[in-house]
Design a protein around this motif. Structure first.
Motif, PDB file in Angstrom:
ATOM      1  N   PRO A  76      45.789  23.887 -11.132  1.00  0.00           N
ATOM      2  CA  PRO A  76      47.001  24.721 -11.065  1.00  0.00           C
ATOM      3  C   PRO A  76      46.702  26.217 -11.050  1.00  0.00           C
ATOM      4  O   PRO A  76      47.384  26.984 -10.358  1.00  0.00           O
ATOM      5  N   ARG A  77      45.661  26.643 -11.788  1.00  0.00           N
ATOM      6  CA  ARG A  77      45.311  28.069 -11.794  1.00  0.00           C
ATOM      7  C   ARG A  77      44.765  28.492 -10.439  1.00  0.00           C
ATOM      8  O   ARG A  77      45.067  29.588  -9.938  1.00  0.00           O
ATOM      9  N   ALA A  78      43.971  27.615  -9.824  1.00  0.00           N
ATOM     10  CA  ALA A  78      43.443  27.913  -8.498  1.00  0.00           C
ATOM     11  C   ALA A  78      44.562  27.954  -7.465  1.00  0.00           C
ATOM     12  O   ALA A  78      44.577  28.831  -6.585  1.00  0.00           O
ATOM     13  N   GLU A  79      45.491  27.023  -7.568  1.00  0.00           N
ATOM     14  CA  GLU A  79      46.603  26.973  -6.616  1.00  0.00           C
ATOM     15  C   GLU A  79      47.464  28.234  -6.724  1.00  0.00           C
ATOM     16  O   GLU A  79      47.845  28.837  -5.710  1.00  0.00           O
ATOM     17  N   LYS A  80      47.731  28.655  -7.946  1.00  0.00           N
ATOM     18  CA  LYS A  80      48.524  29.869  -8.160  1.00  0.00           C
ATOM     19  C   LYS A  80      47.796  31.086  -7.593  1.00  0.00           C
ATOM     20  O   LYS A  80      48.406  31.936  -6.918  1.00  0.00           O
ATOM     21  N   ALA A  81      46.496  31.174  -7.849  1.00  0.00           N
ATOM     22  CA  ALA A  81      45.711  32.309  -7.362  1.00  0.00           C
ATOM     23  C   ALA A  81      45.605  32.296  -5.842  1.00  0.00           C
ATOM     24  O   ALA A  81      45.644  33.353  -5.196  1.00  0.00           O
ATOM     25  N   LEU A  82      45.458  31.105  -5.251  1.00  0.00           N
ATOM     26  CA  LEU A  82      45.378  30.994  -3.792  1.00  0.00           C
ATOM     27  C   LEU A  82      46.672  31.468  -3.149  1.00  0.00           C
ATOM     28  O   LEU A  82      46.651  32.235  -2.172  1.00  0.00           O
ATOM     29  N   GLN A  83      47.797  31.031  -3.687  1.00  0.00           N
ATOM     30  CA  GLN A  83      49.083  31.445  -3.135  1.00  0.00           C
ATOM     31  C   GLN A  83      49.273  32.947  -3.270  1.00  0.00           C
ATOM     32  O   GLN A  83      49.778  33.607  -2.355  1.00  0.00           O
ATOM     33  N   SER A  84      48.849  33.502  -4.393  1.00  0.00           N
ATOM     34  CA  SER A  84      48.999  34.941  -4.620  1.00  0.00           C
ATOM     35  C   SER A  84      48.123  35.756  -3.678  1.00  0.00           C
ATOM     36  O   SER A  84      48.552  36.783  -3.138  1.00  0.00           O
TER      37      SER A  84
END
Length: 199
Positions: A76-84
């Motif tokens: 989830p942290r990677a997904e959030k960072a990727l989207q950002s």
């Protein structure tokens, strides 16, 4: 012992014994296949779409289920960072383990840290890794030291990692595709020459 050259020779064809197929296959491999490799694959697919390439297969794999079970979605942290960082998403991804057949069958395998060479060999055996090294198909995403694992770091470092991926994935993919194209041109010329000499 498997040894990775510090710098690959310039203009090296990705695979001098490349498999005969129309669609090149590119793999991204990280530790658990929940952070860097699925994000890199997502960025690579977006880049291919941007440049109008529909003839390249992109996949991502992992080396161990120690930190998350196979079949897990993106961190989830990677997904959030990727989207950002990119506006992209890896949702729908499910982690899976790299196989020896995939190492032998790919046109390029991108890994993220120098120690991944030994880890890949521990996962699939030394023989396919040796073949991939000798053919130039094993490549680090950001030479010479790669892109670190943010798993034990804070959210800010996840953002830094995704920014690094955004910077380097497309560039390294373009280099590989250019090498594949150059080899295909060379092989076709050799085949044409052989046909002429047999007439």
């Amino acid at each position: 012992e498997l040894t990775l050259p510090t710098v690959l020779p310039p203009n090296t064809a990705v695979c001098l014994k490349r498999h005969r197929r129309a669609m090149p296959r590119i793999l991204y491999v990280c530790t658990s296949n929940t952070c860097r490799s699925p994000a890199a694959a997502t960025i690579a697919r977006a880049h291919l779409e941007k440049i109008g390439r529909t003839d390249v297969e992109i996949a991502s794999r992992g080396l161990t289920d120690r930190y998350s079970a196979w079949g897990s979605g993106p961190d989830p942290r990677a997904e959030k960072a990727l989207q950002s960082a990119t506006g992209l998403s890896s949702q729908g991804h499910a982690s899976s383990k790299l196989t020896a057949k995939e190492v032998d069958g790919c046109d390029a395998l991108f890994y993220f840290m120098r120690e991944h060479i030994e880890w890949i060999a521990g996962c699939v055996g030394k023989a396919p890794v040796k073949r991939a090294l000798e053919s130039g198909r094993l490549r680090i995403v950001q030479p010479p030291d790669g892109i670190p694992d943010p798993f034990f770091a804070d959210d800010a470092f996840y953002g830094e990692v995704m920014t690094m991926l955004q910077t380097h994935v497309a560039k390294s993919l373009d280099q590989v595709l250019a090498s594949i194209h150059a080899f295909e041109v060379y092989r076709k010329a050799q085949e044409d020459k052989a046909r002429l000499t047999t007439r």
